[in-house]
Design an enzyme around this catalytic site. Structure first.
Site, PDB file in Angstrom:
ATOM      1  N   ASP A   1      20.775  55.778  32.413  1.00 20.08           N
ATOM      2  CA  ASP A   1      21.589  56.116  33.584  1.00 20.08           C
ATOM      3  C   ASP A   1      21.059  57.373  34.291  1.00 20.08           C
ATOM      4  O   ASP A   1      20.554  58.285  33.647  1.00 20.08           O
ATOM      5  CB  ASP A   1      23.016  56.376  33.055  1.00 20.08           C
ATOM      6  CG  ASP A   1      24.046  56.406  34.153  1.00 20.08           C
ATOM      7  OD1 ASP A   1      23.664  56.349  35.331  1.00 20.08           O
ATOM      8  OD2 ASP A   1      25.239  56.480  33.813  1.00 20.08           O
TER       9      ASP A   1
ATOM     10  N   CYS B   1      25.122  45.487  27.272  1.00 22.20           N
ATOM     11  CA  CYS B   1      25.804  46.691  26.814  1.00 22.20           C
ATOM     12  C   CYS B   1      27.110  46.784  27.575  1.00 22.20           C
ATOM     13  O   CYS B   1      27.177  46.397  28.742  1.00 22.20           O
ATOM     14  CB  CYS B   1      24.915  47.898  27.134  1.00 22.20           C
ATOM     15  SG  CYS B   1      25.676  49.498  26.809  1.00 22.20           S
TER      16      CYS B   1
ATOM     17  N   ARG C   1      36.413  56.276  34.257  1.00 23.58           N
ATOM     18  CA  ARG C   1      35.057  56.841  34.379  1.00 23.58           C
ATOM     19  C   ARG C   1      34.643  56.985  35.845  1.00 23.58           C
ATOM     20  O   ARG C   1      33.504  56.769  36.201  1.00 23.58           O
ATOM     21  CB  ARG C   1      34.052  55.972  33.630  1.00 23.58           C
ATOM     22  CG  ARG C   1      32.916  56.766  33.015  1.00 23.58           C
ATOM     23  CD  ARG C   1      31.760  55.880  32.554  1.00 23.58           C
ATOM     24  NE  ARG C   1      30.778  56.663  31.817  1.00 23.58           N
ATOM     25  CZ  ARG C   1      29.474  56.451  31.855  1.00 23.58           C
ATOM     26  NH1 ARG C   1      28.965  55.481  32.573  1.00 23.58           N
ATOM     27  NH2 ARG C   1      28.645  57.185  31.162  1.00 23.58           N
TER      28      ARG C   1
ATOM     29  N   ASP D   1      27.968  52.706  21.037  1.00 22.20           N
ATOM     30  CA  ASP D   1      27.539  54.034  21.493  1.00 22.20           C
ATOM     31  C   ASP D   1      27.516  55.014  20.332  1.00 22.20           C
ATOM     32  O   ASP D   1      26.980  56.112  20.459  1.00 22.20           O
ATOM     33  CB  ASP D   1      28.508  54.571  22.553  1.00 22.20           C
ATOM     34  CG  ASP D   1      28.042  54.232  23.953  1.00 22.20           C
ATOM     35  OD1 ASP D   1      26.977  53.614  24.093  1.00 22.20           O
ATOM     36  OD2 ASP D   1      28.753  54.589  24.908  1.00 22.20           O
TER      37      ASP D   1
ATOM     38  N   ASP E   1      24.392  47.491  31.633  1.00 25.85           N
ATOM     39  CA  ASP E   1      25.587  48.144  31.100  1.00 25.85           C
ATOM     40  C   ASP E   1      26.832  47.677  31.851  1.00 25.85           C
ATOM     41  O   ASP E   1      26.750  47.062  32.930  1.00 25.85           O
ATOM     42  CB  ASP E   1      25.397  49.662  31.259  1.00 25.85           C
ATOM     43  CG  ASP E   1      26.189  50.486  30.253  1.00 25.85           C
ATOM     44  OD1 ASP E   1      27.089  49.927  29.610  1.00 25.85           O
ATOM     45  OD2 ASP E   1      25.904  51.689  30.136  1.00 25.85           O
ATOM     46  N   MET E   2      27.996  47.983  31.327  1.00 23.71           N
ATOM     47  CA  MET E   2      29.281  47.635  31.957  1.00 23.71           C
ATOM     48  C   MET E   2      30.323  48.565  31.341  1.00 23.71           C
ATOM     49  O   MET E   2      30.680  48.395  30.193  1.00 23.71           O
ATOM     50  CB  MET E   2      29.588  46.165  31.629  1.00 23.71           C
ATOM     51  CG  MET E   2      30.611  45.462  32.474  1.00 23.71           C
ATOM     52  SD  MET E   2      32.310  45.974  32.168  1.00 23.71           S
ATOM     53  CE  MET E   2      33.194  44.899  33.247  1.00 23.71           C
TER      54      MET E   2
ATOM     55  N   TRP F   1      36.041  51.730  21.562  1.00 27.10           N
ATOM     56  CA  TRP F   1      34.770  52.338  21.926  1.00 27.10           C
ATOM     57  C   TRP F   1      34.282  53.190  20.739  1.00 27.10           C
ATOM     58  O   TRP F   1      35.061  53.920  20.121  1.00 27.10           O
ATOM     59  CB  TRP F   1      34.950  53.232  23.163  1.00 27.10           C
ATOM     60  CG  TRP F   1      33.718  54.037  23.426  1.00 27.10           C
ATOM     61  CD1 TRP F   1      32.561  53.593  24.012  1.00 27.10           C
ATOM     62  CD2 TRP F   1      33.496  55.403  23.074  1.00 27.10           C
ATOM     63  NE1 TRP F   1      31.627  54.602  24.033  1.00 27.10           N
ATOM     64  CE2 TRP F   1      32.175  55.739  23.469  1.00 27.10           C
ATOM     65  CE3 TRP F   1      34.270  56.376  22.458  1.00 27.10           C
ATOM     66  CZ2 TRP F   1      31.622  56.996  23.271  1.00 27.10           C
ATOM     67  CZ3 TRP F   1      33.717  57.638  22.261  1.00 27.10           C
ATOM     68  CH2 TRP F   1      32.414  57.943  22.672  1.00 27.10           C
TER      69      TRP F   1
HETATM   70  C1  DGJ Z   1      27.244  53.556  28.112  1.00 27.24           C
HETATM   71  C2  DGJ Z   1      26.134  53.096  27.226  1.00 27.24           C
HETATM   72  O1  DGJ Z   1      26.636  52.494  26.096  1.00 27.24           O
HETATM   73  C3  DGJ Z   1      25.233  54.277  26.903  1.00 27.24           C
HETATM   74  O2  DGJ Z   1      24.249  53.890  25.998  1.00 27.24           O
HETATM   75  C4  DGJ Z   1      24.639  54.799  28.172  1.00 27.24           C
HETATM   76  O3  DGJ Z   1      23.811  53.813  28.737  1.00 27.24           O
HETATM   77  C5  DGJ Z   1      25.750  55.174  29.146  1.00 27.24           C
HETATM   78  N1  DGJ Z   1      26.699  54.111  29.326  1.00 27.24           N
HETATM   79  C6  DGJ Z   1      25.179  55.563  30.470  1.00 27.24           C
HETATM   80  O4  DGJ Z   1      26.136  55.787  31.404  1.00 27.24           O
END
Ligand code: DGJ
Length: 744
Positions: A359, A518, A435, A540, A470-471, A191
């Site tokens: 989010d 994402c 998370r 990120d 997202d995931m 990450w």
């Molecule tokens: C992870 C994404 O990579 C971020 O850009 C953002 O959207 C967050 N999640 C939101 O929870």
């Protein structure tokens, strides 16, 4: 482009002047792969490249015979492409040629994502059917060759005959190369530091990269390259292997005792199994194999063009992508409608074209502990609903986009309370937390149906032109309560098929929406996703210096049009580093530009600078999103404080060059930057951005021939004492525009 069949030699030759693949039916009926690589002349026999008449392994067990789709139990001890157990548990398979078909175009692999043709004469496909007589198991080996592209696309369909079979390994491709003089390249990370280039010299034995996390993952991209030790970005022989898949994958090279190399690529076998009842079939994801004699740059060119033009699809495939403002780093969960509209207005005045609500807009989500799965607008924050805030923002003349994370559920959510069994886990065993969220079992049709219904409502409720999907966690306890015990191995693949199905339904229902994939950044930046979402959030990590590495590595396989890149505030939220605003933009220009900050909080000077950045980017967007990306100085090798790259228009009339210095140095060494890919006889007007009176830019400003810029280069070391004025993390951008003559 042709596919020749020479029955007298049992030979297939797929060629297009840029690559050749030669297959041969050996004397025992097995299918050999006797050449893959540089193009060979057509109309000739290549039998002599394979083994002497080959009728099996009697008395020469373990020979490195090249096979097209190797199996165990034949005398070949290298890693197999296919392992399938019959009812007696035996895994030996002897695949023999039965028949073949040559067809125009490229068949769909539906429900799997795959590359495609716009018209049939862009490609030809060979399907060779092999059969294992004792079990009746059949394999259709599918290979497509495209006109002009130095690559082939491969997949296999495996069909049980009259007896059921259990698949344990079903690779998408296996390639046998006649030597082992290669350096293997992978894209590894974690990450916030995705796609770092990692190299190792091939050694006897197996060397691999893989994912077992349920998605392709930030740790290893489903990609592998082999380069000759002397090859680099500009020159030399290179192979590239890319899997059009978003689930668990394996990319592996094995060097056997006689010094040949087998490469295999496909679904990761340790976390895979598939039960085939009588007559049932399984199709592997598609693998792309590229051969380049123009170094890693040639490999990237081939993959970029294919992925941008014949993997991505839909209304946004060929369209310029909007410059966006995403509110995530600007507000996190702390916003209301008025704050969002104020941010949008402020961004609109800077030239930003799309506002993205990230989010926190649903359920009662003020942090990451709650509400995933409850895709109902949070009226505390948006009292008049999504439609209202979206309309207020589109009323400003911008697009409106939003964030969703469909595959997830919070244990504090109405969805989880109603359907606790939809969350992946093993009954009576603890679940691993990540998370504060759980993963929905996307392999269950009722889960996909539910999400399609709910998200249809959300996306239909407002003027939405962009979605970030997202995931944010991996799958830890794979178990499908609706799967039989002997089918549990199917769990991960069924999961990803469910994800694809939901993507298919939403992209079909909302064809005008631009989807961006994402997974905590670049955790699912893979070709499977690109078939549905033509762009992805690269990382990120928005720190410009970290981004040099992730964008460089990502660019090995993926085009600029797919790489979302944002400018954020400093100190950077991931590294704490402070970099100049101009440097942050100079990095984010090379991709799909966005901003991720609160524009209402920035001062007048920065606002002026950002407005100039957006205007510059929009003026050169075609080159910066769809141009050829040429890597010049790597952050992974040599002088690591110098990084540079360029984007070049297809007609070579315009080029934008990004030059970056990580740590600054006193008394800098001599530095010339030779460019590549220009038209040698053309005259280019060189100008610079952002500071036109900067002495480094001034020294290069003026008419220069392409020949000079490639042979002598840009001059990047002016005055020795000038360095002290630069500081760390500086960047310069040069613009080359072809002109008619020195006077133009
Ligand atoms: C992870 C994404 O990579 C971020 O850009 C953002 O959207 C967050 N999640 C939101 O929870």
């Amino acid at each position: 482009m042709t596919i020749e069949w020479r029955p007298q030699d049992g030979q297939f030759h797929l060629s297009n002047g840029r690559i050749s693949l030669v297959l041969r039916v050996y004397e025992d009926g097995s299918l050999g792969q006797i050449h893959l690589g540089a193009p060979l002349p057509k109309g000739r026999t290549y039998r002599h490249l394979g083994p002497d008449p080959f009728d099996g392994f009697s008395n020469r067990v373990g020979d490195p015979v090249p096979f097209a789709y190797p199996t165990p139990g034949t005398g070949d001890f290298r890693v197999p492409a296919l392992v399938a157990a019959g009812p007696d548990g035996a895994t030996a398979l002897a695949l023999r040629y039965r028949e073949h078909r040559i067809m125009a175009g490229k068949p769909s692999l539906d429900p799997l994502p795959a590359t495609y043709c716009d018209v049939d004469d862009e490609a030809q496909t060979l399907v060779v059917t092999l059969v294992d007589d004792p079990t009746g198991l059949e394999v259709d080996l599918r290979t497509t060759i495209f006109a002009e592209r130095p690559l082939v696309a491969l997949s296999a369909t495996i069909r049980a005959g009259s007896v059921p079979m259990d698949l344990r390994t079903a690779m998408s491709v296996s390639v046998d190369l006649p030597d082992a003089d290669w350096t293997m390249i992978g894209l590894a990370g974690a990450w916030a530091r995705e796609a770092h280039v990692v190299e190792r010299v091939l050694a006897p034995g197996r060397q691999s990269v893989s994912s077992t996390r349920g998605i392709s993952g930030a740790q290893h991209n489903p990609f592998l390259a082999l380069r000759r030790p002397s090859a680099d970005d500009a020159r030399g022989e290179v192979f590239g292997f890319s899997l059009v898949y978003s689930g668990n994958s394996l990319a592996e090279a094995e060097v056997e005792p006689f010094g040949t190399t087998r490469v295999r690529l496909g679904i990761e076998p340790d976390t895979f199994g598939w039960h085939l009842g009588q007559g049932e079939s399984f199709t592997t994801p598609e693998a792309i194999v590229v051969h380049s004699t123009d170094g890693l740059g040639g490999l990237s060119d081939a993959l970029h063009d294919l992925f941008r033009d014949r993997l991505a699809r839909g209304a946004w495939r060929d369209r310029p992508r909007p410059v966006l403002l995403n509110n995530w780093e600007g507000t996190y969960y702390d916003f209301d409608a008025d704050r969002l509209v104020a941010m949008a207005l402020s961004a609109r005045d800077l030239g930003v074209e799309l506002f993205v609500l990230d989010d926190g807009w649903f359920g009662h989500r003020d942090d990451d502990t709650t509400s995933l799965g409850d895709w109902v607008v949070d009226r505390r924050k948006l009292p008049d609903g999504l439609g209202d805030v979206a309309s207020r923002i589109t009323g400003l003349g911008m697009g409106f986009g939003m964030w969703i994370e469909p595959e997830m559920v919070s244990s504090d959510s109405d969805l989880f309370r109603a359907h606790p069994d939809w969350a992946i886990g093993i009954p009576d065993r603890p679940r691993t937390e990540s998370r504060h969220q759980l993963v929905l079992d996307m392999g269950r049709p009722e889960v996909v149906d539910h999400l399609a219904t709910v998200l249809n409502d959300v996306l239909g409720s407002a003027p939405i032109s962009y979605v970030k999907w997202d995931m944010n966690r991996y799958v830890t306890e794979p178990f499908g309560p609706t799967l039989r015990p002997d089918r549990q191995g199917e769990f991960f693949h069924r999961y990803i098929l469910g994800v694809y199905e939901l993507y298919r339904r939403l992209t079909t229902r909302f064809p005008a929406i631009l989807f961006e994939s994402c997974a905590s950044g670049g955790g699912r930046f893979d070709p499977g996703m690109l078939a549905f979402a033509p762009q992805a959030w690269t990382s990120d990590d928005t720190d410009a210096i970290e981004r040099l590495r992730s964008q460089w590595g990502t660019s090995l396989a993926y085009p600029l049009s797919s790489m979302a890149a944002h400018v954020s505030a400093v100190p950077n939220h991931q590294t704490g580093r402070i970099t100049p605003l101009a440097t942050r933009a100079a990095v984010a220009f090379f991709g799909v530009l966005g901003y991720e900050l609160d524009p209402t909080m920035i001062g007048a000077a920065d606002r002026t600078e950002i407005a100039e950045q957006v205007a510059f980017y929009v003026r050169h967007r075609e080159v910066l999103q769809r141009g050829r990306f040429v890597r010049l100085e790597s952050p992974f090798s040599g002088e690591r404080d110098h990084v540079s790259w360029m984007a070049l228009s297809p007609d070579r009339a315009t080029a934008i060059i990004g030059v970056y210095q990580i740590l600054n140095r006193p008394a800098p060494e001599a530095r010339r930057l030779r460019l590549r890919g220009l038209e040698p006889t053309a005259v280019y007007r060189v100008s610079g951005w952002p500071v036109s009176d900067d002495s480094m830019i001034a020294a290069n400003t003026g008419p220069r021939t392409g020949a000079e810029l490639m042979a002598a280069g840009l001059v990047l070391d002016r005055e020795r004492h000038y360095a002290a004025t630069l500081g760390d993390f500086w960047a310069r951008v040069f613009v080359l525009e072809r002109v008619e003559s020195d006077q133009a």
